[in-house]
Design an enzyme around this catalytic site. Sequence first.
Site, PDB file in Angstrom:
ATOM      1  N   HIS A  70      -2.969   7.396   6.784  1.00 32.76           N
ATOM      2  CA  HIS A  70      -1.976   8.300   6.162  1.00 32.76           C
ATOM      3  C   HIS A  70      -2.653   9.565   5.639  1.00 32.76           C
ATOM      4  O   HIS A  70      -2.097  10.655   5.735  1.00 32.76           O
ATOM      5  CB  HIS A  70      -1.255   7.619   4.996  1.00 32.76           C
ATOM      6  CG  HIS A  70      -0.043   6.846   5.392  1.00 32.76           C
ATOM      7  ND1 HIS A  70       1.069   7.418   5.960  1.00 32.76           N
ATOM      8  CD2 HIS A  70       0.243   5.526   5.266  1.00 32.76           C
ATOM      9  CE1 HIS A  70       1.980   6.492   6.178  1.00 32.76           C
ATOM     10  NE2 HIS A  70       1.505   5.334   5.768  1.00 32.76           N
ATOM     11  N   HIS A  77      -4.739   1.428   7.405  1.00 34.96           N
ATOM     12  CA  HIS A  77      -3.387   1.997   7.459  1.00 34.96           C
ATOM     13  C   HIS A  77      -3.239   3.121   6.430  1.00 34.96           C
ATOM     14  O   HIS A  77      -2.743   4.201   6.744  1.00 34.96           O
ATOM     15  CB  HIS A  77      -2.369   0.871   7.198  1.00 34.96           C
ATOM     16  CG  HIS A  77      -0.945   1.293   7.188  1.00 34.96           C
ATOM     17  ND1 HIS A  77      -0.070   0.951   8.195  1.00 34.96           N
ATOM     18  CD2 HIS A  77      -0.225   2.017   6.295  1.00 34.96           C
ATOM     19  CE1 HIS A  77       1.125   1.459   7.916  1.00 34.96           C
ATOM     20  NE2 HIS A  77       1.054   2.103   6.762  1.00 34.96           N
ATOM     21  N   GLU A  78      -3.668   2.866   5.193  1.00 39.24           N
ATOM     22  CA  GLU A  78      -3.520   3.872   4.131  1.00 39.24           C
ATOM     23  C   GLU A  78      -4.445   5.064   4.359  1.00 39.24           C
ATOM     24  O   GLU A  78      -4.051   6.214   4.135  1.00 39.24           O
ATOM     25  CB  GLU A  78      -3.745   3.252   2.748  1.00 39.24           C
ATOM     26  CG  GLU A  78      -2.756   2.149   2.381  1.00 39.24           C
ATOM     27  CD  GLU A  78      -1.292   2.494   2.582  1.00 39.24           C
ATOM     28  OE1 GLU A  78      -0.896   3.665   2.399  1.00 39.24           O
ATOM     29  OE2 GLU A  78      -0.522   1.588   2.959  1.00 39.24           O
ATOM     30  N   CYS A 105       5.768   0.198   7.454  1.00 40.82           N
ATOM     31  CA  CYS A 105       5.416   1.335   6.607  1.00 40.82           C
ATOM     32  C   CYS A 105       6.613   1.705   5.742  1.00 40.82           C
ATOM     33  O   CYS A 105       7.750   1.748   6.232  1.00 40.82           O
ATOM     34  CB  CYS A 105       5.003   2.511   7.497  1.00 40.82           C
ATOM     35  SG  CYS A 105       4.525   3.984   6.595  1.00 40.82           S
ATOM     36  N   LEU A 106       6.345   1.999   4.471  1.00 43.95           N
ATOM     37  CA  LEU A 106       7.431   2.397   3.571  1.00 43.95           C
ATOM     38  C   LEU A 106       8.076   3.709   4.008  1.00 43.95           C
ATOM     39  O   LEU A 106       9.221   3.968   3.661  1.00 43.95           O
ATOM     40  CB  LEU A 106       6.913   2.505   2.134  1.00 43.95           C
ATOM     41  CG  LEU A 106       6.386   1.199   1.529  1.00 43.95           C
ATOM     42  CD1 LEU A 106       5.868   1.441   0.118  1.00 43.95           C
ATOM     43  CD2 LEU A 106       7.442   0.116   1.545  1.00 43.95           C
ATOM     44  N   GLY A 124       0.836  -1.190   0.000  1.00 46.96           N
ATOM     45  CA  GLY A 124       0.000   0.000   0.000  1.00 46.96           C
ATOM     46  C   GLY A 124       0.871   1.239   0.000  1.00 46.96           C
ATOM     47  O   GLY A 124       2.008   1.213   0.482  1.00 46.96           O
ATOM     48  N   GLN A 158       2.850   9.938   1.234  1.00 48.97           N
ATOM     49  CA  GLN A 158       4.130   9.233   1.269  1.00 48.97           C
ATOM     50  C   GLN A 158       5.002   9.539   0.058  1.00 48.97           C
ATOM     51  O   GLN A 158       6.186   9.214   0.051  1.00 48.97           O
ATOM     52  CB  GLN A 158       3.904   7.725   1.370  1.00 48.97           C
ATOM     53  CG  GLN A 158       3.300   7.302   2.678  1.00 48.97           C
ATOM     54  CD  GLN A 158       3.127   5.812   2.721  1.00 48.97           C
ATOM     55  OE1 GLN A 158       2.120   5.278   2.263  1.00 48.97           O
ATOM     56  NE2 GLN A 158       4.128   5.125   3.248  1.00 48.97           N
TER      57      GLN A 158
END
Length: 180
Positions: free
Chosen positions: A148, A144-145, A102-103, A55, A60
Amino acid sequence: MTSDKPDTADLLPIVMAPDPRLKAKTRLVTEADRETLRRVVPRMFATMYAAPGIGLAAPQVGLDLRLAVIDLQPDDKPAPITLINPKIEKVSEDHAIREEGCLSIPGQYANVTRPAGVTVSYEDMDGNRQVIEADGLLATCLQHEIDHLDGVLFVDHLSALKRNMILRKMVKEKRLKKSS
């Protein structure tokens, strides 16, 4: 999306915590943003696949748009989902604990408790309203997304002690990389 390696020129730089852009609430995507979406969504998928991740939200990659992409690749086959202006409509009373990463916080993982199931409404790339009901990993990824997009990171769901340990570790690793 194909599983071919993306051209690195197509990849977007991933914003790393503690960058303040990750803590800002995003704005709704409007009709005026449609051309930007056509350009950026394929690049977001390419960036997510190359990372690799499941994701990626617009903040991000430095974009102030209520936009996220997800692909859990069930059965190792691409199943991309583009979420424009997503909104959690309903959450289950049951909760589940799942390890998240997380990225934007690379190499850091922690168990996060979230509702086990969610119903999410969103627009697709053609502007059509869609609804998805999910549980398991997809429910976690959706939450999660969407977090963000509201300026919330997975570490914000942790105790202050755990969150600070992870963020301090990131800062230290970043400093070590710069000095080497």
